[in-house]
Design a protein around this motif. Structure first.
Motif, PDB file in Angstrom:
ATOM      1  N   ALA A 244       6.756  31.181  14.069  1.00 28.85           N
ATOM      2  CA  ALA A 244       7.445  31.231  12.775  1.00 28.85           C
ATOM      3  C   ALA A 244       8.004  29.870  12.400  1.00 28.85           C
ATOM      4  O   ALA A 244       7.921  29.452  11.240  1.00 28.85           O
ATOM      5  CB  ALA A 244       8.557  32.284  12.824  1.00 28.85           C
ATOM      6  N   SER A 245       8.554  29.171  13.372  1.00 26.19           N
ATOM      7  CA  SER A 245       9.093  27.838  13.116  1.00 26.19           C
ATOM      8  C   SER A 245       7.992  26.890  12.645  1.00 26.19           C
ATOM      9  O   SER A 245       8.184  26.100  11.709  1.00 26.19           O
ATOM     10  CB  SER A 245       9.764  27.299  14.380  1.00 26.19           C
ATOM     11  OG  SER A 245      10.285  26.017  14.165  1.00 26.19           O
TER      12      SER A 245
ATOM     13  N   LYS B 248       6.944  27.696   9.110  1.00 29.47           N
ATOM     14  CA  LYS B 248       7.917  27.151   8.164  1.00 29.47           C
ATOM     15  C   LYS B 248       7.698  25.654   7.968  1.00 29.47           C
ATOM     16  O   LYS B 248       7.697  25.158   6.834  1.00 29.47           O
ATOM     17  CB  LYS B 248       9.338  27.431   8.658  1.00 29.47           C
ATOM     18  CG  LYS B 248      10.411  26.951   7.700  1.00 29.47           C
ATOM     19  CD  LYS B 248      11.799  27.315   8.177  1.00 29.47           C
ATOM     20  CE  LYS B 248      12.832  26.791   7.191  1.00 29.47           C
ATOM     21  NZ  LYS B 248      14.185  27.188   7.569  1.00 29.47           N
TER      22      LYS B 248
ATOM     23  N   ASP C 278       4.307  30.428   3.325  1.00 28.49           N
ATOM     24  CA  ASP C 278       5.204  31.485   2.862  1.00 28.49           C
ATOM     25  C   ASP C 278       4.973  32.725   3.733  1.00 28.49           C
ATOM     26  O   ASP C 278       3.849  33.243   3.791  1.00 28.49           O
ATOM     27  CB  ASP C 278       4.912  31.803   1.393  1.00 28.49           C
ATOM     28  CG  ASP C 278       5.887  32.811   0.821  1.00 28.49           C
ATOM     29  OD1 ASP C 278       7.036  32.891   1.299  1.00 28.49           O
ATOM     30  OD2 ASP C 278       5.481  33.536  -0.121  1.00 28.49           O
ATOM     31  N   PHE C 279       5.987  33.184   4.442  1.00 31.25           N
ATOM     32  CA  PHE C 279       5.839  34.315   5.353  1.00 31.25           C
ATOM     33  C   PHE C 279       7.186  34.979   5.583  1.00 31.25           C
ATOM     34  O   PHE C 279       8.244  34.436   5.266  1.00 31.25           O
ATOM     35  CB  PHE C 279       5.278  33.848   6.706  1.00 31.25           C
ATOM     36  CG  PHE C 279       6.303  33.106   7.529  1.00 31.25           C
ATOM     37  CD1 PHE C 279       7.034  33.767   8.507  1.00 31.25           C
ATOM     38  CD2 PHE C 279       6.558  31.763   7.304  1.00 31.25           C
ATOM     39  CE1 PHE C 279       8.001  33.081   9.245  1.00 31.25           C
ATOM     40  CE2 PHE C 279       7.512  31.082   8.036  1.00 31.25           C
ATOM     41  CZ  PHE C 279       8.237  31.742   9.005  1.00 31.25           C
ATOM     42  N   ARG C 280       7.125  36.168   6.155  1.00 30.74           N
ATOM     43  CA  ARG C 280       8.292  36.882   6.661  1.00 30.74           C
ATOM     44  C   ARG C 280       7.904  37.414   8.030  1.00 30.74           C
ATOM     45  O   ARG C 280       6.797  37.900   8.204  1.00 30.74           O
ATOM     46  CB  ARG C 280       8.678  38.061   5.778  1.00 30.74           C
ATOM     47  CG  ARG C 280       8.871  37.778   4.335  1.00 30.74           C
ATOM     48  CD  ARG C 280      10.181  37.311   3.866  1.00 30.74           C
ATOM     49  NE  ARG C 280      11.330  37.990   4.408  1.00 30.74           N
ATOM     50  CZ  ARG C 280      12.521  37.423   4.462  1.00 30.74           C
ATOM     51  NH1 ARG C 280      12.678  36.191   4.031  1.00 30.74           N
ATOM     52  NH2 ARG C 280      13.554  38.049   4.936  1.00 30.74           N
TER      53      ARG C 280
ATOM     54  N   LEU D 212      15.707  29.966  10.964  1.00 31.16           N
ATOM     55  CA  LEU D 212      14.749  30.934  10.429  1.00 31.16           C
ATOM     56  C   LEU D 212      15.414  32.154   9.798  1.00 31.16           C
ATOM     57  O   LEU D 212      14.754  33.161   9.556  1.00 31.16           O
ATOM     58  CB  LEU D 212      13.801  31.396  11.552  1.00 31.16           C
ATOM     59  CG  LEU D 212      12.835  30.365  12.098  1.00 31.16           C
ATOM     60  CD1 LEU D 212      12.135  30.895  13.347  1.00 31.16           C
ATOM     61  CD2 LEU D 212      11.820  29.976  11.028  1.00 31.16           C
TER      62      LEU D 212
ATOM     63  N   ASP E 191      16.203  32.892   6.872  1.00 27.52           N
ATOM     64  CA  ASP E 191      15.607  33.330   5.611  1.00 27.52           C
ATOM     65  C   ASP E 191      14.187  33.853   5.779  1.00 27.52           C
ATOM     66  O   ASP E 191      13.630  34.450   4.864  1.00 27.52           O
ATOM     67  CB  ASP E 191      15.597  32.182   4.594  1.00 27.52           C
ATOM     68  CG  ASP E 191      16.994  31.781   4.154  1.00 27.52           C
ATOM     69  OD1 ASP E 191      17.916  32.619   4.249  1.00 27.52           O
ATOM     70  OD2 ASP E 191      17.158  30.623   3.715  1.00 27.52           O
ATOM     71  N   GLN E 192      13.583  33.633   6.943  1.00 28.29           N
ATOM     72  CA  GLN E 192      12.206  34.064   7.167  1.00 28.29           C
ATOM     73  C   GLN E 192      12.090  35.243   8.129  1.00 28.29           C
ATOM     74  O   GLN E 192      11.056  35.899   8.174  1.00 28.29           O
ATOM     75  CB  GLN E 192      11.363  32.904   7.728  1.00 28.29           C
ATOM     76  CG  GLN E 192      11.055  31.813   6.749  1.00 28.29           C
ATOM     77  CD  GLN E 192      12.231  30.861   6.541  1.00 28.29           C
ATOM     78  OE1 GLN E 192      13.085  30.703   7.404  1.00 28.29           O
ATOM     79  NE2 GLN E 192      12.283  30.239   5.369  1.00 28.29           N
TER      80      GLN E 192
ATOM     81  N   ASP F  23      13.442  38.878   9.472  1.00 26.10           N
ATOM     82  CA  ASP F  23      14.239  40.080   9.229  1.00 26.10           C
ATOM     83  C   ASP F  23      14.397  40.819  10.548  1.00 26.10           C
ATOM     84  O   ASP F  23      13.408  41.133  11.209  1.00 26.10           O
ATOM     85  CB  ASP F  23      13.545  41.006   8.224  1.00 26.10           C
ATOM     86  CG  ASP F  23      13.398  40.374   6.857  1.00 26.10           C
ATOM     87  OD1 ASP F  23      14.329  39.664   6.435  1.00 26.10           O
ATOM     88  OD2 ASP F  23      12.348  40.587   6.213  1.00 26.10           O
TER      89      ASP F  23
END
Length: 172
Positions: A18-19, A22, A27-29, A53, A55-56, A58
């Motif tokens: 994920a890092s 970013k 653009d991802f979640r 992270l 904001d990315q 949940d």
């Protein structure tokens, strides 16, 4: 990553991916959903903060009723399975049965379920760059084709047939 949240699932590796996503401007979640030991969940929250992270990623750290869990799987573009060690994965089988492709490490029996480029992609365990590549590759594939292929693989598993094979094996 949906299900019981434990260290063997390689969630730290998913956070590293994920890092990198970013940093690449993708653009991802990333969804981490399920229950686990409080100390480990807090460790994950801290790592998410260290990697900036918030904001990315949940975090839904609680027991998930079946309907909610299925709904979460269906909303995902892919499921990450960076397991450190595992024989087989109910989460992967669930993802495939719901048409969600899987990116993960080639461990245990996952290669019995995942066919590279067909319904997911498996890479060498611990190879963060390769896992990132697998995620990017799957995100670039036509979603409908991966969905259909994922369902096709899941449909080949029959619990009744599996049980009969086990019974036959023990009768020998």
């Amino acid at each position: 990553i949906i299900g019981t949240i434990r260290p063997y699932k390689g969630i730290e590796d998913a956070l590293e991916v994920a890092s990198l996503l970013k940093k690449n401007g993708t653009d991802f979640r990333l969804l981490l959903a399920g229950s686990g030991e409080t100390a480990y969940l807090n460790k994950l929250r801290k790592r998410i903060s260290e990697l900036n992270l918030q904001d990315q990623v949940d975090c839904v750290f609680r027991y998930l009723p079946l309907r909610e869990m299925i709904s979460l799987y269906q909303r995902c573009s892919l499921v990450l399975a960076p397991y450190k060690k595992i024989d087989q994965s109910g989460a992967v089988i669930t993802a495939l049965s719901l048409g969600t492709p899987v990116a993960g490490y080639r461990v245990g029996g996952l290669d019995m379920l995942i066919r590279d480029g067909y319904n997911g992609k498996l890479v060498k365990p611990g190879d963060i760059e390769a896992l990132l590549g697998a995620v990017l590759t799957l995100l670039a594939h036509p979603a409908k084709k991966l969905f259909d292929h994922s369902r096709t693989i899941a449909d080949t598993f029959d619990w009744t047939e599996s049980a009969q094979k086990l019974i036959d094996l023990y009768r020998k």
